[in-house]
Design a protein around this motif. Structure first.
Motif, PDB file in Angstrom:
ATOM      1  N   GLY A 419       0.784  -1.229   0.000  1.00  0.00           N
ATOM      2  CA  GLY A 419       0.000   0.000   0.000  1.00  0.00           C
ATOM      3  C   GLY A 419       0.812   1.273   0.000  1.00  0.00           C
ATOM      4  N   GLY A 420       0.206   2.328   0.591  1.00  0.00           N
ATOM      5  CA  GLY A 420       0.801   3.653   0.582  1.00  0.00           C
ATOM      6  C   GLY A 420       0.007   4.596  -0.304  1.00  0.00           C
ATOM      7  N   MET A 421       0.603   5.717  -0.649  1.00  0.00           N
ATOM      8  CA  MET A 421      -0.092   6.694  -1.490  1.00  0.00           C
ATOM      9  C   MET A 421       0.911   7.537  -2.270  1.00  0.00           C
ATOM     10  N   PHE A 422       0.425   8.108  -3.383  1.00  0.00           N
ATOM     11  CA  PHE A 422       1.181   9.149  -4.067  1.00  0.00           C
ATOM     12  C   PHE A 422       0.197  10.184  -4.580  1.00  0.00           C
ATOM     13  N   GLU A 423       0.704  11.330  -4.972  1.00  0.00           N
ATOM     14  CA  GLU A 423      -0.141  12.441  -5.389  1.00  0.00           C
ATOM     15  C   GLU A 423       0.267  12.931  -6.761  1.00  0.00           C
ATOM     16  N   VAL A 424      -0.718  13.417  -7.502  1.00  0.00           N
ATOM     17  CA  VAL A 424      -0.496  14.122  -8.754  1.00  0.00           C
ATOM     18  C   VAL A 424      -1.298  15.413  -8.667  1.00  0.00           C
ATOM     19  N   GLY A 425      -0.600  16.534  -8.545  1.00  0.00           N
ATOM     20  CA  GLY A 425      -1.310  17.793  -8.358  1.00  0.00           C
ATOM     21  C   GLY A 425      -2.027  17.793  -7.023  1.00  0.00           C
ATOM     22  N   GLY A 536       4.429  11.441 -15.354  1.00  0.00           N
ATOM     23  CA  GLY A 536       4.112  10.849 -16.657  1.00  0.00           C
ATOM     24  C   GLY A 536       4.060   9.333 -16.592  1.00  0.00           C
ATOM     25  N   HIS A 537       5.029   8.719 -15.912  1.00  0.00           N
ATOM     26  CA  HIS A 537       5.038   7.254 -15.785  1.00  0.00           C
ATOM     27  C   HIS A 537       3.869   6.761 -14.938  1.00  0.00           C
ATOM     28  N   ALA A 538       3.516   7.529 -13.916  1.00  0.00           N
ATOM     29  CA  ALA A 538       2.361   7.142 -13.097  1.00  0.00           C
ATOM     30  C   ALA A 538       1.073   7.192 -13.914  1.00  0.00           C
ATOM     31  N   MET A 539       0.930   8.209 -14.753  1.00  0.00           N
ATOM     32  CA  MET A 539      -0.278   8.363 -15.570  1.00  0.00           C
ATOM     33  C   MET A 539      -0.388   7.244 -16.609  1.00  0.00           C
ATOM     34  N   ASP A 540       0.728   6.950 -17.302  1.00  0.00           N
ATOM     35  CA  ASP A 540       0.641   5.930 -18.345  1.00  0.00           C
ATOM     36  C   ASP A 540       0.411   4.541 -17.748  1.00  0.00           C
ATOM     37  N   LYS A 541       0.955   4.299 -16.529  1.00  0.00           N
ATOM     38  CA  LYS A 541       0.743   3.000 -15.885  1.00  0.00           C
ATOM     39  C   LYS A 541      -0.718   2.808 -15.485  1.00  0.00           C
ATOM     40  N   VAL A 542      -1.317   3.868 -14.896  1.00  0.00           N
ATOM     41  CA  VAL A 542      -2.722   3.788 -14.504  1.00  0.00           C
ATOM     42  C   VAL A 542      -3.612   3.592 -15.725  1.00  0.00           C
ATOM     43  N   PHE A 543      -3.335   4.338 -16.800  1.00  0.00           N
ATOM     44  CA  PHE A 543      -4.141   4.208 -18.016  1.00  0.00           C
ATOM     45  C   PHE A 543      -3.986   2.819 -18.623  1.00  0.00           C
ATOM     46  N   PHE A 544      -2.742   2.311 -18.663  1.00  0.00           N
ATOM     47  CA  PHE A 544      -2.492   0.984 -19.231  1.00  0.00           C
ATOM     48  C   PHE A 544      -3.259  -0.090 -18.464  1.00  0.00           C
ATOM     49  N   GLU A 545      -3.158  -0.054 -17.120  1.00  0.00           N
ATOM     50  CA  GLU A 545      -3.821  -1.077 -16.309  1.00  0.00           C
ATOM     51  C   GLU A 545      -5.335  -0.956 -16.381  1.00  0.00           C
TER      52      GLU A 545
END
Length: 548
Positions: A419-425, A536-545
């Motif tokens: 778990g854990g968390m990260f933020e975008v904006g 950018g890598h976080a966004m493309d990973k979420v979209f891919f999955e």
């Protein structure tokens, strides 16, 4: 006299008004405190009734952070307790597992927030979960530390040591597991300043603890607090016999490659007297904004040598051997066909990297015979060095995404991370994935539980009262939401689609320019390049999955 009497009456009137206001505020505060205490009492009553813990099969835990992840001392089991975004009673507590009585998990402190997020309560209660019988027991002993969250607690011989916590404390207390008594330690020397969320690790001999880092807030000006990330280290050591023991603080200046300053990192104790530090976030604050730079790196601290060093993954050895055997066979076939042809002088070009990162190019012309000998030696070196680096570079990279406030622990020389968390904006993403890493092999992260993006939710900043009032049932907002959803679906359609059977690494390589551009557009022209790449890598990973 008349004027003087009027002035006195006015002063008395002002005093009465102030007294009335103070009385009203006091009543309101008292009423709010009573409401919160009643809510807490309700939860405590529920806890008292639920002394027996039932064990049933269930799906993986929900996304969360600031929970406690422990290992059963006698069984191959991981125990997860509490955490934020969880329907339990508390988060940011501390848990320690001890082997006594068939295994016990001790819980101290933590934080509870009311459902509306307006009121907070810090616990100072102590509980033990008897793992053999699966029963909870509350231990009521006088002299307990004040209520707190974000503190640290470790086992040191037959005592539980509690340090720090919110509101940024630097006191240290000991709970004796034999006499069930609390005591406040009074160490000599200069210790760390008040802080929470630090790294607290027992020394291998059990006679002390290491305190590293942490986070605190100080008043910058009226109604403005400034966060401070600490990166100093201290040793708290015990000397003398048990009844006459004395504790001493000592400042430690470790050598090696130190982690960059951060808060919210995960900590665990590994084999061989090594402490582990994973991830975290470094907040960049100004008066108007707060941006976090998240990490997913891993550092070791050798307690005996007082030295930091970054962890380096070696990659999959079996994959390297396959690639090495294949390439060696190809080279053998080529040399057999070329042996008959005479070779002339050979020009060799080598690149050498200096310690400061400067690359120097060296050219050398050698005769044919010497060139053959050198080439054979170079082939052997390449098999061990160059080939392995090439294989490691070609292998797909599997690692936890950058995050803070994740749960970490070590069992059978394996590091487990959950778990854990990260933020975008201004959006926060809570994670529910589980990874493991063999600390002896240090070859690769293994994914035990994948994160299901369909069960995750972005948590926006809380809406203002004006926005909530505007929700009064108008159809206009519903129409706007439909338009927003349509726009979002159109935006998703504009993203580079995932090809059938395409791996994440291939998709990221093919669409990297697009996602970096999108991250740059969202973060603004002043954002750091490293931050843009992570987002950018976080966004493309979420979209891919999400497309799988």
């Amino acid at each position: 006299m008349g004027k003087k009497g009027k002035k006195e009456k006015k002063l008395k009137g002002a005093e009465k008004t102030a007294a009335k206001m103070e009385k009203k505020v006091s009543k309101r505060s008292k009423r709010e405190e009573e409401d919160l205490e009643a809510l807490i009492a309700e939860f405590q009553c529920l806890d008292a009734k639920k002394t027996q813990v039932l064990e049933t099969a269930c799906p993986p835990p929900s996304p969360r952070l600031n929970a406690s992840l422990c290992a059963h001392p006698e069984k191959d089991e991981l125990i997860l307790f509490g955490g934020e975004f969880f329907n339990g009673k508390r988060c940011a507590q501390q848990a320690v597992v001890v082997p006594q009585g068939g295994g016990q998990m001790w819980i101290f402190g933590g934080e509870f927030a009311s459902p509306d997020g307006e009121q907070f309560y810090h616990y100072k209660d102590l509980w033990v979960l008897h793992l053999g019988t699966r029963t909870w027991e509350q231990i009521k002993a006088p002299g307990a530390p004040s209520g707190r969250s974000g503190h640290r607690m470790v086992l040191s011989k037959r005592q539980l040591l509690v340090f720090g916590g919110f509101h940024e404390s630097n006191d240290i207390h000991a709970f004796n597991l034999e006499t069930f008594t609390w005591s406040r330690l009074q160490p000599t020397g200069t210790g760390p300043c008040p802080r929470s969320a630090c790294h607290m690790t027992p020394t291998p001999d059990g006679n002390g603890v290491i305190i590293y880092g942490g986070y605190s807030k100080t008043r910058a000006k009226k109604d403005v607090d400034k966060g401070t990330i600490h990166s100093d280290m201290f040793l708290l050591r015990r000397e003398g016999k048990e009844e006459q023991e004395k504790w001493t603080w000592t400042r430690v200046n470790p050598s090696g490659v130190k982690p960059p300053p951060r808060s919210g990192f995960s900590l665990a104790v590994g084999p061989g007297g090594r402490a582990l530090l994973f991830g975290g976030v470094c907040d960049e604050e100004d008066e108007e904004s707060l941006e976090g730079d998240f990490f997913n790196d891993l550092y070791f601290y050798d307690i005996n040598k007082k030295r930091w060093f970054p962890a380096q993954l070696k990659g999959n050895k079996s994959e390297k051997k396959k690639r090495r055997r294949g390439k060696k066979g190809e080279q053998t076939n080529e040399t057999e066909g070329e042996k008959e042809e005479p070779q002339g002088p050979t020009e060799i070009i080598k690149e050498i990297m200096a310690e400061d990162g400067t690359v120097m190019t060296i050219k050398e012309v050698i005769p044919a015979a010497q060139a053959e000998e050198d080439s054979e030696e170079e082939e052997e070196e390449e098999e061990e060095d160059g080939e392995e680096e090439e294989a490691a570079a070609m292998a797909p990279l599997v690692e936890p995404c950058p995050r803070s406030s994740a749960m970490a622990m070590v069992k059978h020389s394996k590091l487990y991370l959950y778990g854990g968390m990260f933020e975008v904006g201004d959006r926060q993403f809570t994670l529910s994935d589980l990874y493991s890493l063999d600390l002896h092999k240090m070859d690769q992260w293994d994914v035990l539980v994948e994160m299901d993006p369909k069960t995750q939710e972005w948590l926006e900043e809380s809406e203002s009262e004006d926005e909530e009032e505007a929700k009064g049932g108008d159809d206009e907002e519903d129409d706007e939401e439909e338009e927003d959803s349509d726009e979002e679906s159109e935006e998703d359609a504009d993203h580079p689609p995932v090809k059938a059977g395409e791996a994440l690494a291939d998709y990221q390589t093919r669409t990297e320019k697009y996602w970096l551009g999108l991250a740059r557009a969202n973060l603004g022209p002043d954002a750091k390049e490293k931050k843009v790449q992570k987002v950018g890598h976080a966004m493309d990973k979420v979209f891919f999955e999400d497309q799988e």
